[in-house]
Design a protein around this motif. Structure first.
Motif, PDB file in Angstrom:
ATOM      1  N   VAL A 192       0.750  -1.127  -0.099  1.00  0.00           N
ATOM      2  CA  VAL A 192       0.022   0.045   0.100  1.00  0.00           C
ATOM      3  C   VAL A 192       0.834   1.350   0.063  1.00  0.00           C
ATOM      4  N   ARG A 205      -8.954   4.808  -2.443  1.00  0.00           N
ATOM      5  CA  ARG A 205      -8.458   3.602  -3.212  1.00  0.00           C
ATOM      6  C   ARG A 205      -7.217   3.073  -2.574  1.00  0.00           C
ATOM      7  N   LEU A 209      -7.152  -0.981  -1.500  1.00  0.00           N
ATOM      8  CA  LEU A 209      -5.896  -1.740  -1.920  1.00  0.00           C
ATOM      9  C   LEU A 209      -5.604  -2.701  -0.614  1.00  0.00           C
ATOM     10  N   MET A 253     -12.213   0.179  -6.169  1.00  0.00           N
ATOM     11  CA  MET A 253     -11.126   0.830  -6.637  1.00  0.00           C
ATOM     12  C   MET A 253     -11.360   1.126  -8.292  1.00  0.00           C
TER      13      MET A 253
END
Length: 326
Positions: A192, A205, A209, A253
């Motif tokens: 990330v 997002r 993730l 996402m």
């Protein structure tokens, strides 16, 4: 005979005088501290104010603990409400039993309340906290080691976990699924962080993730576990949960990237700009050179111009322009 293995602690409690320090609770507390500390660093780097992450965590953490415990008790109700079990044990959170799915879901509700009170967007806050949550999970999983729980199938690999005889467990060496998940969570956090720097993830997002990556690992790790669990169509309930949440995170996402590309320019509005006193008696805002630009500044009329300067200096096309703040 297995000559190499990971030993389990003889006890999950350390007595500090009259105060029992439980390893499981200690790991949870350290994890929360790391998540808030690292989240604060990322929040400030994005333009937020120091302390905001902790203020919102005051709402998110209690909600998350309640949600995590509720998920565990609901999905493993037989441990507390079947014949011969004591329902009071459902409240003994220090003995282990937190479901990450419930913790994230109800924790998000608490975070939403905290964000609304501060007037900041929840997705931006979640993005800042995402890798910290993964690090917190990596630390928290060691609480399962202290409690000798949530291990995998029997094995004789050199990194096998040695489990001692106890209630609802048989002595032997097993796959250390707590360790696998802990290492996976560290990898998720690093992923990330890298993706956020590389692609400037925003509008939730980075958090999505984290969720997707965690679910990808939780699926195969869950499949290795041997503790009792409800099954649906031959798969453990948590495996189905991981699959569904993974799909939802990926969909989010994709849709978010199309509808709201880029990253938030402002994550925490300045109260002085939104509701600050701009009356004539208020202190003047200073420009970048330190000069007073308020309406009461000496020699300026209501329009903000200096009549003396107007008379002494003719207009010129090359006059300095106000800096563009957009």
């Amino acid at each position: 005979m297995n000559l190499a293995f990971i030993p389990s602690p003889s006890t999950g409690v350390i007595e500090l005088g009259p105060i029992p320090l439980r390893g499981y609770a200690f790991c949870i507390i350290i994890g929360v501290f790391v998540a808030v500390w690292f989240g604060n660093k990322r929040w400030v780097a994005r333009g937020g104010k120091a302390g905001t992450v902790a203020d919102i965590a005051v709402w998110a953490v209690p909600f998350g603990l309640v949600g995590g415990r509720l998920y565990h008790v609901i999905t493993d109700y037989q441990l507390y409400f079947s014949d011969g079990e004591n329902w009071v044990d459902a409240f003994k959170i220090w003995e282990g039993g937190l479901g990450i799915w419930g913790a994230i879901a109800l924790g998000a509700v608490g975070a939403w309340i905290g964000c609304r009170r501060r007037g900041i967007p929840l997705p931006a806050w979640a993005d800042a906290l995402a890798p910290g949550i993964a690090f917190a999970q990596a630390i928290g999983r060691w609480g399962n080691w202290f409690n000798q729980e949530l291990y995998g199938k029997p094995t004789d690999v050199p990194w096998a976990l040695k489990i001692s005889e106890g209630t609802n467990r048989v002595a032997g060496t097993y796959h250390p699924t707590f360790l696998y998940e802990s290492l996976w969570c560290v990898g998720v956090a690093l992923l990330v962080i890298w993706a956020d720097r590389r692609f400037k993830l925003g509008h939730g997002r980075a958090f999505a993730l984290y969720v997707a990556a965690y679910c990808a690992g939780r699926g195969w790790i869950e499949y290795m576990r041997v503790d009792e669990a409800h099954h649906v169509l031959g798969l453990r309930l948590n495996v189905w949960t991981a699959i569904i949440v993974f799909v939802l995170a990926v969909i989010y996402m994709v849709i978010s990237a199309r509808t709201r590309p880029g990253r938030e320019e402002v994550v925490e509005p300045d109260p002085a700009e939104d509701g600050g006193d701009t009356s004539a008696g208020a202190p003047g805002k200073t420009d970048e050179d330190g000069g007073d630009t308020s309406a009461d500044a000496a020699g300026k009329d209501a329009a903000g111009t200096d009549p003396v300067a107007e008379e002494q200096a003719p207009e010129a096309d090359g006059a300095p322009q106000k800096a563009d703040k957009s």
